[in-house]
Design an enzyme around this catalytic site. Structure first.
Site, PDB file in Angstrom:
ATOM      1  N   SER A 142       0.864  -1.185   0.000  1.00  0.00           N
ATOM      2  CA  SER A 142       0.000   0.000   0.000  1.00  0.00           C
ATOM      3  C   SER A 142       0.900   1.235   0.000  1.00  0.00           C
ATOM      4  O   SER A 142       2.087   1.136   0.357  1.00  0.00           O
ATOM      5  CB  SER A 142      -0.856   0.018   1.279  1.00  0.00           C
ATOM      6  OG  SER A 142      -1.491   1.269   1.463  1.00  0.00           O
ATOM      7  N   TYR A 155      -2.164  -1.088  10.400  1.00  0.00           N
ATOM      8  CA  TYR A 155      -2.104  -1.219   8.935  1.00  0.00           C
ATOM      9  C   TYR A 155      -0.786  -0.663   8.394  1.00  0.00           C
ATOM     10  O   TYR A 155      -0.113  -1.293   7.575  1.00  0.00           O
ATOM     11  CB  TYR A 155      -3.297  -0.473   8.334  1.00  0.00           C
ATOM     12  CG  TYR A 155      -3.527  -0.703   6.851  1.00  0.00           C
ATOM     13  CD1 TYR A 155      -4.280  -1.788   6.408  1.00  0.00           C
ATOM     14  CD2 TYR A 155      -3.018   0.180   5.906  1.00  0.00           C
ATOM     15  CE1 TYR A 155      -4.515  -1.983   5.053  1.00  0.00           C
ATOM     16  CE2 TYR A 155      -3.244  -0.008   4.557  1.00  0.00           C
ATOM     17  CZ  TYR A 155      -3.999  -1.091   4.128  1.00  0.00           C
ATOM     18  OH  TYR A 155      -4.232  -1.279   2.788  1.00  0.00           O
TER      19      TYR A 155
HETATM   20  P1  NAD Z   1     -11.425  -6.354  -0.067  1.00  0.00           P
HETATM   21  O1  NAD Z   1     -12.013  -6.236   1.294  1.00  0.00           O
HETATM   22  O2  NAD Z   1     -12.268  -6.105  -1.265  1.00  0.00           O
HETATM   23  O3  NAD Z   1     -10.742  -7.788  -0.255  1.00  0.00           O
HETATM   24  C1  NAD Z   1     -10.062  -8.435   0.769  1.00  0.00           C
HETATM   25  C2  NAD Z   1      -9.993  -9.917   0.457  1.00  0.00           C
HETATM   26  O4  NAD Z   1      -9.342 -10.580   1.551  1.00  0.00           O
HETATM   27  C3  NAD Z   1     -11.371 -10.564   0.328  1.00  0.00           C
HETATM   28  O5  NAD Z   1     -11.319 -11.578  -0.656  1.00  0.00           O
HETATM   29  C4  NAD Z   1     -11.584 -11.171   1.700  1.00  0.00           C
HETATM   30  O6  NAD Z   1     -12.511 -12.252   1.713  1.00  0.00           O
HETATM   31  C5  NAD Z   1     -10.166 -11.647   1.990  1.00  0.00           C
HETATM   32  N1  NAD Z   1      -9.941 -11.937   3.407  1.00  0.00           N
HETATM   33  C6  NAD Z   1     -10.306 -11.195   4.492  1.00  0.00           C
HETATM   34  N2  NAD Z   1      -9.927 -11.818   5.614  1.00  0.00           N
HETATM   35  C7  NAD Z   1      -9.297 -12.964   5.236  1.00  0.00           C
HETATM   36  C8  NAD Z   1      -8.696 -14.040   5.941  1.00  0.00           C
HETATM   37  N3  NAD Z   1      -8.655 -14.054   7.281  1.00  0.00           N
HETATM   38  N4  NAD Z   1      -8.153 -15.056   5.239  1.00  0.00           N
HETATM   39  C9  NAD Z   1      -8.197 -15.057   3.891  1.00  0.00           C
HETATM   40  N5  NAD Z   1      -8.753 -14.074   3.169  1.00  0.00           N
HETATM   41  C10 NAD Z   1      -9.307 -13.051   3.835  1.00  0.00           C
HETATM   42  O7  NAD Z   1     -10.174  -5.358  -0.030  1.00  0.00           O
HETATM   43  P2  NAD Z   1      -9.162  -4.832  -1.153  1.00  0.00           P
HETATM   44  O8  NAD Z   1      -9.235  -3.353  -1.126  1.00  0.00           O
HETATM   45  O9  NAD Z   1      -9.334  -5.530  -2.461  1.00  0.00           O
HETATM   46  O10 NAD Z   1      -7.783  -5.220  -0.475  1.00  0.00           O
HETATM   47  C11 NAD Z   1      -6.856  -6.135  -1.037  1.00  0.00           C
HETATM   48  C12 NAD Z   1      -5.455  -5.750  -0.599  1.00  0.00           C
HETATM   49  O11 NAD Z   1      -5.129  -4.478  -1.154  1.00  0.00           O
HETATM   50  C13 NAD Z   1      -5.283  -5.621   0.920  1.00  0.00           C
HETATM   51  O12 NAD Z   1      -4.041  -6.161   1.303  1.00  0.00           O
HETATM   52  C14 NAD Z   1      -5.284  -4.109   1.132  1.00  0.00           C
HETATM   53  O13 NAD Z   1      -4.571  -3.740   2.281  1.00  0.00           O
HETATM   54  C15 NAD Z   1      -4.602  -3.645  -0.139  1.00  0.00           C
HETATM   55  N6  NAD Z   1      -4.836  -2.239  -0.462  1.00  0.00           N
HETATM   56  C16 NAD Z   1      -6.109  -1.785  -0.689  1.00  0.00           C
HETATM   57  C17 NAD Z   1      -6.273  -0.427  -0.968  1.00  0.00           C
HETATM   58  C18 NAD Z   1      -7.626   0.167  -1.223  1.00  0.00           C
HETATM   59  O14 NAD Z   1      -7.708   1.403  -1.320  1.00  0.00           O
HETATM   60  N7  NAD Z   1      -8.677  -0.619  -1.352  1.00  0.00           N
HETATM   61  C19 NAD Z   1      -5.167   0.433  -1.040  1.00  0.00           C
HETATM   62  C20 NAD Z   1      -3.910  -0.084  -0.805  1.00  0.00           C
HETATM   63  C21 NAD Z   1      -3.755  -1.419  -0.523  1.00  0.00           C
END
Ligand code: NAD
Length: 260
Positions: A142, A155
């Site tokens: 991130s 985080y």
């Molecule tokens: P999201 O909530 O849409 O997806 C998260 C995924 O992780 C889902 O498939 C969920 O079921 C799974 N998950 C949650 N708990 C779990 C567990 N205990 N075991 C296995 N799987 C589990 O979120 P996202 O935004 O797509 O996030 C994906 C990654 O991207 C994360 O690591 C997040 O930190 C990172 N990220 C997101 C953003 C943003 O703005 N959305 C920005 C930077 C980084």
């Protein structure tokens, strides 16, 4: 480009992970999907990937907050697909609070999934990758792996940890065909961020779209969200031959967030 390769994408039942799994499958890779959600919706996505791209897609519902289960998950993925060439460590959660108010169990959960699961998955996948002399580990970190924001201690600590772990993984495997890099997204409009938009809307008495604009204005100069598909394209690039000498680094897609 990735025909015959086997890819494991953690947290791929929604958001960024699902887009990455679809993109890798579109390039010919078999994929393991993982994460939680509605069983029927997950089966629909899994079946559609197989049908649309002519690859094998398997769903494993392992809870990656559990260290032993995460290591077993990699072995299960290998058993299901016949090997592992690509590991995308993407599963992640968020919790926001001031440090002194941050519940201990939320700290433990964020560190367990966002950082420790990356370590355990990587540790379990590396022996397979080293043996075949080819591997790609892509960690979805991130901008919070590079800079900080208030209320996100767990985080930010976890994501900085992931960027550090990415470098160690790269160094320990330099020259053996296995690369490890991190992708650093800014705001992406997924379920994880939608919850933060809703919280901001409530806090400021705004409607959802006004809150989304405010969220962007505070951090992301482009005033546009990064899309899961753009991040998936970056992940596919890191798996390509063009990126074979790229290791231990970060690829930042953040609409200018970290430029100022
Ligand atoms: P999201 O909530 O849409 O997806 C998260 C995924 O992780 C889902 O498939 C969920 O079921 C799974 N998950 C949650 N708990 C779990 C567990 N205990 N075991 C296995 N799987 C589990 O979120 P996202 O935004 O797509 O996030 C994906 C990654 O991207 C994360 O690591 C997040 O930190 C990172 N990220 C997101 C953003 C943003 O703005 N959305 C920005 C930077 C980084």
């Amino acid at each position: 480009m990735l025909q015959g390769k086997n890819a494991v994408v953690t947290g791929s039942t929604s958001g960024i992970g699902l887009a990455v799994a679809q993109e890798l499958a579109s390039k010919g890779a078999n994929v393991v999907l993982n994460g939680f959600g509605d069983a029927q919706a997950i089966e629909k996505e899994r079946a559609q990937i197989e049908q649309q791209y002519g690859v094998k897609a398997v769903y494993l519902n392992t809870d990656l907050m559990d260290a032993k289960a995460t290591r077993q998950f990699i072995d299960d993925a290998v058993a299901a697909l016949g090997g592992i060439h690509i590991l995308v460590n993407n599963a992640g959660i968020q919790h926001t609070d001031l440090i002194e108010d941050f519940p201990i169990d939320r700290w433990d959960a964020v560190i367990a999934l966002n950082l420790s699961a990356v370590f355990h998955g990587t540790a379990a996948a590396l022996p397979y990758m080293k043996k075949q002399g080819w591997g790609r580990i892509v960690n979805i970190a991130s901008v919070h792996g590079l800079v900080a924001s208030t209320n996100k201690s767990a985080y930010v600590a976890a994501k900085h940890g992931v960027v550090g772990l990415t470098k160690v993984t790269a160094l320990e495997n330099a020259g053996n065909g296995v690369t490890c890099n991190a992708i650093c997204p800014g705001w992406v409009r997924t379920a994880l961020v939608e919850r933060q938009i809703e919280a901001l809307a409530q806090q400021r008495g705004l409607d959802t779209e006004a809150a989304a604009r405010e969220l962007l204005a505070e951090k992301q100069p482009s005033l546009q969200f990064v899309s899961p598909q753009q991040l998936a394209g970056a992940a596919a690039f890191l798996c390509s031959d063009a990126a074979a000498q790229m290791t231990g680094t970060t690829l930042t897609l953040d609409g200018g967030w970290t430029a100022r």
